[in-house]
Design a protein around this motif. Structure first.
Motif, PDB file in Angstrom:
ATOM      1  N   GLY A 125       0.790  -1.224   0.000  1.00  0.00           N
ATOM      2  CA  GLY A 125       0.000   0.000   0.000  1.00  0.00           C
ATOM      3  C   GLY A 125       0.819   1.268   0.000  1.00  0.00           C
ATOM      4  N   ASN A 126       2.164   1.154  -0.111  1.00  0.00           N
ATOM      5  CA  ASN A 126       2.989   2.371  -0.014  1.00  0.00           C
ATOM      6  C   ASN A 126       4.231   2.365  -0.889  1.00  0.00           C
ATOM      7  N   THR A 127       4.485   1.286  -1.613  1.00  0.00           N
ATOM      8  CA  THR A 127       5.689   1.155  -2.420  1.00  0.00           C
ATOM      9  C   THR A 127       5.309   0.774  -3.847  1.00  0.00           C
ATOM     10  N   VAL A 178       1.768   6.537   4.974  1.00  0.00           N
ATOM     11  CA  VAL A 178       1.996   6.764   3.545  1.00  0.00           C
ATOM     12  C   VAL A 178       1.144   5.759   2.788  1.00  0.00           C
ATOM     13  N   ARG A 179       0.214   6.254   1.968  1.00  0.00           N
ATOM     14  CA  ARG A 179      -0.701   5.380   1.224  1.00  0.00           C
ATOM     15  C   ARG A 179      -0.590   5.685  -0.263  1.00  0.00           C
ATOM     16  N   THR A 180      -0.576   4.652  -1.083  1.00  0.00           N
ATOM     17  CA  THR A 180      -0.413   4.786  -2.532  1.00  0.00           C
ATOM     18  C   THR A 180      -1.597   4.130  -3.231  1.00  0.00           C
ATOM     19  N   LEU A 181      -2.288   4.905  -4.112  1.00  0.00           N
ATOM     20  CA  LEU A 181      -3.482   4.410  -4.778  1.00  0.00           C
ATOM     21  C   LEU A 181      -3.443   4.736  -6.265  1.00  0.00           C
ATOM     22  N   SER A 240       7.748   5.224   3.426  1.00  0.00           N
ATOM     23  CA  SER A 240       7.150   3.954   3.016  1.00  0.00           C
ATOM     24  C   SER A 240       7.673   2.768   3.816  1.00  0.00           C
ATOM     25  N   GLN A 241       8.762   2.967   4.534  1.00  0.00           N
ATOM     26  CA  GLN A 241       9.363   1.886   5.311  1.00  0.00           C
ATOM     27  C   GLN A 241       9.253   2.109   6.814  1.00  0.00           C
ATOM     28  N   SER A 242       8.365   3.011   7.225  1.00  0.00           N
ATOM     29  CA  SER A 242       8.229   3.321   8.647  1.00  0.00           C
ATOM     30  C   SER A 242       7.487   2.240   9.427  1.00  0.00           C
ATOM     31  N   ASP A 276      -1.296   7.026 -13.712  1.00  0.00           N
ATOM     32  CA  ASP A 276      -0.914   7.782 -12.525  1.00  0.00           C
ATOM     33  C   ASP A 276      -0.988   6.937 -11.265  1.00  0.00           C
ATOM     34  N   VAL A 277      -0.196   7.341 -10.289  1.00  0.00           N
ATOM     35  CA  VAL A 277      -0.273   6.838  -8.924  1.00  0.00           C
ATOM     36  C   VAL A 277      -0.310   8.057  -8.015  1.00  0.00           C
ATOM     37  N   ILE A 278      -1.199   8.056  -7.027  1.00  0.00           N
ATOM     38  CA  ILE A 278      -1.284   9.178  -6.092  1.00  0.00           C
ATOM     39  C   ILE A 278      -0.844   8.696  -4.714  1.00  0.00           C
ATOM     40  N   VAL A 279      -0.084   9.555  -4.031  1.00  0.00           N
ATOM     41  CA  VAL A 279       0.458   9.219  -2.719  1.00  0.00           C
ATOM     42  C   VAL A 279      -0.118  10.183  -1.691  1.00  0.00           C
ATOM     43  N   PHE A 280      -0.789   9.639  -0.676  1.00  0.00           N
ATOM     44  CA  PHE A 280      -1.318  10.427   0.432  1.00  0.00           C
ATOM     45  C   PHE A 280      -0.424  10.229   1.653  1.00  0.00           C
TER      46      PHE A 280
END
Length: 240
Positions: free
Chosen positions: A69-71, A166-169, A159-161, A207-211
């Protein structure tokens, strides 16, 4: 570190009069095609041979995997253009609020997280590409961020915390419930063009969006301030 609802409403009213900047069209692509007939001129009593050729639009899921969900893990060599859509960390004071400096970071292939943006939301130019990177197959893209207030850095998340900060959609995904709905007063104006009225992500097919949530830890998800709007990044991929 998040503005109150009253402050958000006041500023939203002012924002209605301000020009809106868009990074790119968020309309999805549609299939295209051709139809050919042989022969072109058909004699009475004969039938032409018809041939269809349909080209379906590329979608980012064909070229990348979203891990954890973050990489972002490319499945072939690509280019990526990175834009900053908004930086929403604020300090409230009475019925107004002030944006504070926020830093966005990018890591490629397990390397150091490097700064790609530092500033407040007023410094954001959504149409500006802050970084272009050639990314090779199986060399992962990761993201991070933090804010600065009273000359001190706040918590740092990437992304490694090991958190959900960090969310990627991708286009059509349903954001986490912490992201305010399309008509919610707490939704930042910079994010509204990238959500549809049904609450789904509305971005381009490649596209990829990162929140990012930068002011609260993920054990504070019930807090209204945990809204994943503190840093929003748009990554547009292109085939090599």
């Amino acid at each position: 570190m998040k503005t109150s609802r009253c402050a958000a409403l006041a500023v939203a009213a002012l924002a209605c009069c301000a020009p809106v900047a868009h990074a790119q069209s968020t309309e999805p692509s549609i299939p295209t095609g051709t139809l050919t007939a042989t022969p072109v001129i058909v004699q009475p009593g004969t039938k032409p041979n018809l041939k269809w050729a349909i080209t379906y639009p590329s979608i980012v899921q064909d070229y990348t995997d979203i891990e954890g969900g973050n990489t972002v893990n490319p499945t072939e060599d690509l280019y990526v253009d990175i834009r900053i859509l908004g930086a929403g960390v604020t300090v409230a004071s009475g019925n107004s609020y002030t944006f504070v400096p926020t830093r966005a970071e990018f890591s490629y292939d397990g390397g150091t997280y490097n700064e790609i943006f530092y500033g407040t939301n007023t410094n954001v130019q959504p149409s500006k590409i802050v970084k272009t990177q050639l990314v090779q197959k199986n060399k992962r893209l990761r993201f991070g961020g933090k804010y600065k207030y009273n000359n001190a850095w706040g918590p740092y998340f990437n992304s490694q915390s090991g958190t959900q900060n960090v969310r990627t959609l991708v286009n059509g995904d349903v954001p986490p419930s912490n992201v305010p709905q399309y008509n919610a007063p707490s939704l930042e104006s910079f994010l509204k063009p990238y959500l549809d009225s049904n609450g789904r992500v509305k971005i381009g097919p490649m596209d990829v969006i990162v929140f990012m949530e930068l002011t609260h830890y993920d054990n504070q998800m019930s807090d209204p301030g945990y809204d994943l709007q503190d840093m929003v990044i748009l990554c547009t991929f292109r085939t090599k």
